[in-house]
Design a protein around this motif. Structure first.
Motif, PDB file in Angstrom:
ATOM      1  N   THR A 154       0.830  -1.206   0.000  1.00  0.00           N
ATOM      2  CA  THR A 154       0.000   0.000   0.000  1.00  0.00           C
ATOM      3  C   THR A 154       0.864   1.255   0.000  1.00  0.00           C
ATOM      4  O   THR A 154       1.833   1.350   0.755  1.00  0.00           O
ATOM      5  CB  THR A 154      -0.900   0.032   1.242  1.00  0.00           C
ATOM      6  OG1 THR A 154      -1.736  -1.127   1.246  1.00  0.00           O
ATOM      7  CG2 THR A 154      -1.773   1.284   1.273  1.00  0.00           C
ATOM      8  N   ASP A 194      -4.913   7.491   2.874  1.00  0.00           N
ATOM      9  CA  ASP A 194      -4.837   6.022   2.942  1.00  0.00           C
ATOM     10  C   ASP A 194      -3.710   5.528   3.852  1.00  0.00           C
ATOM     11  O   ASP A 194      -2.849   4.739   3.437  1.00  0.00           O
ATOM     12  CB  ASP A 194      -4.696   5.423   1.534  1.00  0.00           C
ATOM     13  CG  ASP A 194      -5.978   5.529   0.725  1.00  0.00           C
ATOM     14  OD1 ASP A 194      -7.058   5.628   1.339  1.00  0.00           O
ATOM     15  OD2 ASP A 194      -5.900   5.525  -0.516  1.00  0.00           O
ATOM     16  N   HIS A 236     -10.912  -0.065   2.751  1.00  0.00           N
ATOM     17  CA  HIS A 236      -9.943  -1.011   2.199  1.00  0.00           C
ATOM     18  C   HIS A 236     -10.192  -2.429   2.700  1.00  0.00           C
ATOM     19  O   HIS A 236     -10.609  -2.647   3.841  1.00  0.00           O
ATOM     20  CB  HIS A 236      -8.526  -0.589   2.594  1.00  0.00           C
ATOM     21  CG  HIS A 236      -8.182   0.800   2.156  1.00  0.00           C
ATOM     22  ND1 HIS A 236      -7.646   1.083   0.923  1.00  0.00           N
ATOM     23  CD2 HIS A 236      -8.319   1.996   2.790  1.00  0.00           C
ATOM     24  CE1 HIS A 236      -7.457   2.385   0.815  1.00  0.00           C
ATOM     25  NE2 HIS A 236      -7.862   2.963   1.933  1.00  0.00           N
ATOM     26  N   ASP A 251      -8.127   2.483  -5.330  1.00  0.00           N
ATOM     27  CA  ASP A 251      -8.134   1.183  -6.002  1.00  0.00           C
ATOM     28  C   ASP A 251      -9.021   1.244  -7.241  1.00  0.00           C
ATOM     29  O   ASP A 251     -10.078   0.608  -7.316  1.00  0.00           O
ATOM     30  CB  ASP A 251      -8.646   0.102  -5.054  1.00  0.00           C
ATOM     31  CG  ASP A 251      -7.619  -0.312  -4.024  1.00  0.00           C
ATOM     32  OD1 ASP A 251      -6.599   0.386  -3.908  1.00  0.00           O
ATOM     33  OD2 ASP A 251      -7.846  -1.305  -3.328  1.00  0.00           O
ATOM     34  N   CYS A 303      -2.773   3.552  -5.203  1.00  0.00           N
ATOM     35  CA  CYS A 303      -2.838   3.141  -3.801  1.00  0.00           C
ATOM     36  C   CYS A 303      -2.024   1.873  -3.549  1.00  0.00           C
ATOM     37  O   CYS A 303      -1.590   1.638  -2.416  1.00  0.00           O
ATOM     38  CB  CYS A 303      -4.294   2.915  -3.403  1.00  0.00           C
ATOM     39  SG  CYS A 303      -4.542   2.563  -1.653  1.00  0.00           S
TER      40      CYS A 303
END
Length: 292
Positions: free
Chosen positions: A15, A32, A72, A168, A209
């Motif tokens: 990630t 994120d 996520h 994503d 991401c």
């Protein structure tokens, strides 16, 4: 004012997290962020989040936003931890309500768990404009991977070279696109979302991401719209919607479930908060047997 970007790669989950800021000593957004989690022991750690926190402090930044591109399925969010250290508001797209609704029954969450997104500090409407200090940003609704995916577009002094953090949706060109077989996922929606991103100027800088690099290259976080339109193996110019949907559907049917989906989703639909402690003071994650 030119945006400044610092990327952080979390090897265990592949990630990328980002700190985006207007200037040293100014305001920033964290995008994120990752909470370390060991599924074999059930232990969490803040090693990766502390790297981000140290950078923010070293640069003298004030956190305005902790932005999530979606809930996520491959890592736990560290947003509440970083908010406690540094301040800021945890934000996601308003369609998170659909994701919460899809998973509350599966995990048999406590009756008081609300399906209104109020666990987050702020919910973005599609196309909503907001600021990061002196930077102008826009929240773009890009569903398909999940119903709630958002991309964050940030203007630069060069009008035809904005930055976009795509979550994503798009991966690096040699990897293609995100899967669409989670609850609420839709390959046609994803195709249209990706093509909307690829309608940005060719020079727009695209920040992904995740990256899962082949042995022939190192992990990368940045590409451009031009590179994606020319070389993305799933959605480059010339690939139509029906061809993409057929490919994506067949490919998704062959993929294993992400190793951290069950722990990650039940935390991330709570804006990263762990489930409430039970009478013995311990928090528990649930594993629904034969539920998926």
């Amino acid at each position: 004012m030119s945006p400044q970007i610092q990327a952080f790669f979390h090897t265990a989950s592949s990630t990328y997290s980002y700190v985006v800021f207007d200037r040293a000593g100014g305001e920033c957004a964290i995008i994120d962020c990752v909470l370390d989690y060991d599924p074999t022991s059930g232990r969490t750690a803040t090693t990766q989040a502390d790297l981000i926190g140290a950078f923010v402090v070293q640069q003298g930044l004030r956190v305005e936003w902790l932005l999530e591109t979606h809930a996520h399925a491959d890592h736990l969010s560290a947003a509440p931890y970083l908010r406690g250290l540094l301040g800021g508001r945890i934000a996601i797209g308003e369609a998170i309500r659909q994701v919460q609704g899809a998973f509350k029954a599966l995990f048999n969450l406590e009756p008081e768990f609300r399906l209104d997104g109020s666990q987050f500090d702020y919910l973005f409407h599609p196309g909503e404009v907001f600021s990061i200090g002196g930077l102008t940003a826009r929240a773009l609704h890009v569903p398909g991977h999940t119903p709630a995916d958002m991309a964050y577009l940030i203007d630069t002094p060069v009008a035809d070279a904005p930055l976009v953090f795509v979550g994503d949706t798009l991966f690096m060109p040699d990897l293609g696109s995100a899967r669409c077989d989670f609850p609420g996922g839709d390959a046609r929606q994803l195709f249209r979302s990706m093509r909307s991103l690829l309608s940005l100027p060719d020079a727009a800088r695209v920040f992904v991401c995740h990256d899962y690099p082949p042995a022939t290259r190192e992990a990368r976080c940045e590409t451009t719209v031009a590179e994606q339109r020319h070389g993305n193996i799933h959605v480059r110019d010339g690939i139509d919607e029906d061809a993409f949907v057929a490919m994506r559907t067949q490919r998704d049917a062959s993929l294993a479930m992400p190793a951290l989906l069950l722990p990650a989703i039940q935390v991330n639909i709570r804006a990263g908060e762990l489930p409430p402690a039970e009478a013995n003071g311990i928090r528990y994650l649930k594993i629904p047997l034969n539920g998926l």
